[in-house]
Design an enzyme around this catalytic site. Structure first.
Site, PDB file in Angstrom:
ATOM      1  N   HIS A 395      15.230  18.700  25.435  1.00 18.65           N
ATOM      2  CA  HIS A 395      15.098  19.495  24.209  1.00 18.65           C
ATOM      3  C   HIS A 395      16.403  20.076  23.713  1.00 18.65           C
ATOM      4  O   HIS A 395      16.387  20.946  22.844  1.00 18.65           O
ATOM      5  CB  HIS A 395      14.150  20.671  24.451  1.00 18.65           C
ATOM      6  N   LYS A 586      13.555  31.842  12.694  1.00 21.97           N
ATOM      7  CA  LYS A 586      13.721  31.073  13.920  1.00 21.97           C
ATOM      8  C   LYS A 586      14.349  32.014  14.934  1.00 21.97           C
ATOM      9  O   LYS A 586      14.768  33.115  14.568  1.00 21.97           O
ATOM     10  CB  LYS A 586      14.623  29.857  13.691  1.00 21.97           C
ATOM     11  N   ARG A 587      14.406  31.623  16.195  1.00 21.82           N
ATOM     12  CA  ARG A 587      15.066  32.488  17.158  1.00 21.82           C
ATOM     13  C   ARG A 587      16.509  32.770  16.717  1.00 21.82           C
ATOM     14  O   ARG A 587      17.140  31.945  16.054  1.00 21.82           O
ATOM     15  CB  ARG A 587      15.050  31.845  18.551  1.00 21.82           C
ATOM     16  N   LYS A 592      22.415  28.444  15.467  1.00 14.52           N
ATOM     17  CA  LYS A 592      21.561  28.327  14.287  1.00 14.52           C
ATOM     18  C   LYS A 592      22.217  28.969  13.047  1.00 14.52           C
ATOM     19  O   LYS A 592      21.833  28.720  11.937  1.00 14.52           O
ATOM     20  CB  LYS A 592      20.201  28.963  14.560  1.00 14.52           C
ATOM     21  N   THR A 696      11.429  22.391  14.285  1.00 15.46           N
ATOM     22  CA  THR A 696      10.090  22.089  13.775  1.00 15.46           C
ATOM     23  C   THR A 696       9.766  23.033  12.618  1.00 15.46           C
ATOM     24  O   THR A 696       8.936  22.700  11.772  1.00 15.46           O
ATOM     25  CB  THR A 696       9.008  22.250  14.869  1.00 15.46           C
ATOM     26  N   LYS A 700       7.604  22.500   8.972  1.00 16.84           N
ATOM     27  CA  LYS A 700       6.562  23.383   8.434  1.00 16.84           C
ATOM     28  C   LYS A 700       6.856  23.729   6.975  1.00 16.84           C
ATOM     29  O   LYS A 700       5.961  23.740   6.130  1.00 16.84           O
ATOM     30  CB  LYS A 700       6.474  24.678   9.249  1.00 16.84           C
TER      31      LYS A 700
HETATM   32  C1  PLP Z   1       7.958  26.789  14.468  1.00 16.16           C
HETATM   33  C2  PLP Z   1       8.330  28.028  15.141  1.00 16.16           C
HETATM   34  C3  PLP Z   1       9.571  28.137  15.771  1.00 16.16           C
HETATM   35  C4  PLP Z   1      10.596  27.027  15.752  1.00 16.16           C
HETATM   36  O1  PLP Z   1      11.401  27.177  14.611  1.00 16.16           O
HETATM   37  P1  PLP Z   1      12.780  26.378  14.428  1.00 16.16           P
HETATM   38  O2  PLP Z   1      13.184  26.714  13.041  1.00 16.16           O
HETATM   39  O3  PLP Z   1      12.452  24.933  14.581  1.00 16.16           O
HETATM   40  O4  PLP Z   1      13.714  26.883  15.445  1.00 16.16           O
HETATM   41  C5  PLP Z   1       9.896  29.319  16.384  1.00 16.16           C
HETATM   42  N1  PLP Z   1       9.045  30.367  16.384  1.00 16.16           N
HETATM   43  C6  PLP Z   1       7.852  30.309  15.773  1.00 16.16           C
HETATM   44  C7  PLP Z   1       6.962  31.500  15.794  1.00 16.16           C
HETATM   45  C8  PLP Z   1       7.444  29.143  15.141  1.00 16.16           C
HETATM   46  O5  PLP Z   1       6.240  29.079  14.560  1.00 16.16           O
END
Ligand code: PLP
Length: 846
Positions: A395, A586-587, A592, A696, A700
């Site tokens: 990952h 995101k985190r 990032k 991911t 979304k």
């Molecule tokens: C989808 C999701 C992530 C992943 O987000 P990335 O932008 O791909 O890092 C992290 N936290 C939550 C709550 C999510 O739903």
């Protein structure tokens, strides 16, 4: 639910605990009522009300008139559960009969999100439940809000596991998700004086109606102790491991319903308990307090999720968690799921364990130990079987995220496993030396055991050596995995490496999260898209239809209004509804590049306060951040502070009122994602190229009709290729360009040479956003100017230019809507159903 009487469950070679025996064999009788059928409640409002009131009275022990919201939520959840139960039992029975290959998904994290809404959706009970609650004088929205989401994951990796089990159930593929039932999931984030404060996530405190403990399937797990070689009756040398302490694993089963297909798979999460030996110690030791502490020690194993995302800390308790859950899971499958007389030589016909990152990799020596030490296989045969039973998903691309365990620690906690790893490594290095004679450097590079700085086991190498397949999570990532992370391995075994691009479940992230868009889509092309997301293509021609575009904009506007209401109540924020909603959630991680987003905002603001740009010339934007930082990740926490400080200043400045608004609602989680993403216009996916494995969140957003501004990184590459260059705002260096710039990279030269960047950084550094306190901003500013490991300054101008293209595009409402609709229509590929088909075809062969 078991056909076979549970045998005493032992993972170690020790005798079984009496706790397990005391439960006794499963009750079986030939009486016709004994094998069901389970009768589901009537699928009518009356039937639902009756079941609900029954649950309230007999389950909660209260009257409707006396009940609290929590009583009502629990009764509603148990009502929905009843509608799922017959399918769950039936699916279980069918799976046991069919003897098909099962996917054993091994993941230390499942970021599930709330269950109530998803299960109402899966059972098609949304409208009935709403009517039934109304008839009882209850607003179902208040009950939904009562659920604390199971936050048993950090971010993308845990959410991926949740999407995958959803898709497998929807596709009726036999799957058991194995993981850990953390008593405390990811911390609850709050802000105090703009700084992150972590609170414990006591998600179980008001009761959890979605889980079923199964004490008859408890498993004993050993730790520590020593190994011996003994010669058995047949004169064969065997190793035995005598652990010096043990814990019990108690499984909790969760329903994983498919979408309206009568299938309910199982997620089996393990919770650590003290064994009865601990209890005995309490009575015998005389030191009661010490004995109780020993009990706490055992239960600590599943107490808390480690909140580090992408940067593991190498803590002993974490290794205990990892071994605990995979030992329980392997034992559960081999001894409690397969028939008692099963011939383990055929194990690969019945199971493939997918390793979600390296966290469960200790399962590899565990299976070897079971086969060789406990089941009497010879080494080579056991190795053959083991290699066919595992596949590994990597990952990451960050070197600091590749997990290693010190030989010291591993040998102390799992001495037999360390011996097995050494032998696997010896035989593997022999093969390397055969394949590349004389290339000793290569053998050293490839060794599962690293020698420097300390002797340590490289878990990714172990997984690659043992796994039948190794996959990356987006095309670019898989290529970099082969070329940069594991190049020696991909030369040795090119056929082992493959790609499966990540996906997301359209059930939760479109159908449930974006009801309005779902209705528009279904009214236009029918409802088949929910389980066949490629059918969104049929929307393409509608992008040119003015009436459809207007409807699409109405959906977006209503989603924004809903979000604004939520954030008013949830966070006390006052946000406009009629601006571009620009979202980065995101985190918090430096790679990032939340700081790059912040530089953009400050540069816009600086333009106005310096008088260079009239405020009216700015496109009105509302910026939304959502991000948790690992509690020990200091730089990430400084960045959070700075975002909050900028937000306070900008929102309070009349000079940009109505033009620039910055919101940072605390505690980004799945529940908030489901509200934010459907309202977004612009999706920020701005990692340094070559650092984000897939992402991911990006998928979304695209599926909910936001346009992406993004780098050529992770799955952004595939999103852009599918939606088309005209419908994606690309900026920044490519991965090879990053590599070329890296040697001698000097961030300060960008500061010196770019006046806009300089003005932006100067304004930040001046203390303008921190009440004149320059020291408070220094950590982030100094890091940017003197280190900038993720090259935000190098990509700054390109990012600004791309943001200007965004503004220009947004000014043409119709063209923007057209692009947004095309994003939806062309993103069907990112369904996790497709990911699962790819795994089935390329890896699982099930
Ligand atoms: C989808 C999701 C992530 C992943 O987000 P990335 O932008 O791909 O890092 C992290 N936290 C939550 C709550 C999510 O739903």
């Amino acid at each position: 639910m078991t056909d076979t009487a549970p045998s005493p469950s032992v993972v170690s070679d020790e005798s079984p605990s009496t706790d397990v025996r005391r439960i006794g064999p499963a009750f079986r009788t030939t009486h016709p009522l004994a094998s069901g059928p389970v009768v589901s409640p009537q699928t009518t409002v009356d039937g639902f009300v009756e079941t609900f009131l029954g649950e309230l009275n007999y389950g909660q022990g209260t009257l409707l008139s006396q009940s609290t919201v929590n009583d009502q939520y629990l009764a509603l959840a148990r009502t929905v559960r009843r509608y799922l139960m017959a399918d769950w039992l039936e699916t279980g029975a069918r799976r046991r009969q069919a003897q098909q290959k099962t996917i054993g998904y091994l993941s230390a994290e499942y970021l599930l999100g709330r269950q109530l809404g998803n299960n109402l959706l899966a059972t098609n009970l949304q409208d009935i439940a709403e009517d039934a609650m109304r008839r009882c004088g209850i607003d179902i929205a208040a009950l939904r809000a009562q659920e604390v989401e199971p936050g048993l994951g950090n971010g993308g990796l845990g959410r991926l596991a949740a999407c995958f089990v959803d898709s497998l159930a929807t596709m009726d593929v036999p799957c058991i998700g194995y993981g850990i039932r953390y008593e405390y999931g990811i911390f609850r984030q709050t802000f105090e004086a703009d700084r992150q404060v972590e609170l414990p996530d006591s998600w179980l405190s008001l009761g959890n109606p979605w889980e079923f403990p199964h004490p008859e399937r408890q498993v004993l797990v050993g730790f520590g102790g020593r190994t011996e070689t003994v010669t058995d009756a047949a004169g064969v040398e065997r190793s035995t491991w005598t652990p010096d302490w043990q814990v019990l694993g108690m499984p909790y089963h969760y329903m994983v319903p498919g979408f309206r297909n009568g299938v309910v798979n199982t997620l089996r999460l393990w919770s650590a308990r003290a064994t009865q030996d601990f209890d005995l110690q309490i009575f015998n030791s005389g030191d009661y307090a010490q004995a109780v502490r020993a009990q706490t020690f055992a239960e600590n194993i599943s107490k808390v999720l480690y909140p580090e995302d992408s940067t593991p800390q190498g803590k002993e308790l974490r290794l205990q968690q990892q071994y605990f859950f995979v030992a329980c899971s392997l034992h559960d499958f081999i001894d409690n799921t397969l028939p008692a007389d099963f011939d383990l030589r055929r194990l690969p016909e019945r199971i493939i364990f997918q390793l979600n990152d390296t966290h469960p990799v200790i399962a590899i020596p565990e299976l070897m130990r079971i086969l060789v030490d406990r089941k009497g296989f010879d080494w080579d045969e056991a190795w053959e079987i083991t290699q066919a039973c595992f596949a590994y998903t990597c990952h990451t691309l960050l070197p600091e995220a590749l997990e290693v365990w010190s030989v010291d620690l591993l040998g102390r906690l799992l001495p037999r496993h360390l011996e097995i790893i050494y032998r696997i490594n010896e035989e593997f290095l022999e093969r390397v030396r055969e394949a590349f004679p004389g290339d000793e450097m290569r053998a050293r590079r490839m060794s599962i055991i690293a020698e420097y700085p300390d002797r340590a086991v490289r878990m990714a190498y172990l997984a690659t050596v043992a796994g039948a397949k190794v996959n990356g999570v987006a095309e670019l990532h898989s290529q970099l995995l082969r070329d940069k992370v594991l190049p020696d391995f991909s030369q040795l075994w090119p056929e082992k490496f493959t790609n499966v691009t990540n996906g997301i479940t359209p059930r939760r992230f479109v159908r449930l999260a974006n009801r309005r868009l779902s209705e528009l889509v279904t009214d236009t092309i029918g409802d088949g898209w929910v389980t066949d997301l490629d059918r969104l293509r049929e929307l393409e021609p509608w992008a040119d239809d003015a009436a459809f575009r207007a409807e699409f904009r109405r959906v977006k506007r209503e989603n924004k209004e809903r979000l604004v209401k939520l954030l008013r109540v949830r966070d006390g924020l006052e946000l406009p509804t009629d601006t571009m909603l620009d979202v980065m959630v995101k985190r918090l991680h430096e790679y990032k590049r939340q700081t790059l987003k912040l530089l953009h905002i400050v540069s816009l603001y600086e333009g106005v306060v310096s008088g260079r740009v009239p405020a009216e010339d700015l496109t009105a934007r509302t910026f939304v951040f959502g991000a948790k930082a690992a509690p020990g990740y200091h730089m990430a926490k400084e960045i959070i502070f700075l975002v909050n400080a900028v937000s306070d200043t900008v929102n309070a400045d009349p000079a940009v009122a109505g033009r620039l608004t910055v919101a940072f609602p605390a505690n980004y989680n799945v529940t908030l994602a489901e509200k934010l993403i459907p309202a977004a216009d612009l999706s920020e996916q701005i990692s340094l190229a070559g650092k984000e494995a897939s992402g991911t969140g990006n998928m979304k957003f695209a599926l909910n009709g936001a346009l992406t501004i993004g780098t050529d990184d992770g799955a952004n590459v595939e999103i852009r290729r599918l939606v088309g260059d005209d419908n994606f705002f690309l900026f920044g260096m490519t991965e090879p360009e990053v590599e070329r710039l890296r040697p001698g990279y000097s961030p300060s030269s960008y500061y010196e040479e770019n006046p806009r960047l300089r003005a932006t950084i100067d304004l930040l550094a001046s203390g303008h956003f921190t009440g004149g306190d320059r020291r408070a901003v220094a950590p982030v500013i100094d890091n940017l100017l003197h280190q900038d490991s993720f090259m935000a300054l190098a990509d700054f101008q390109s990012y600004l230019d791309a943001q200007e293209r965004v503004d220009a595009a947004y000014a043409d409402e119709d063209a923007w809507s057209r692009s947004a609709i095309l994003n939806v229509a062309r993103s069907g590929f990112f369904s996790s159903d497709r990911s699962m088909r790819d795994y089935l075809e390329r890896i699982w062969h099930a």
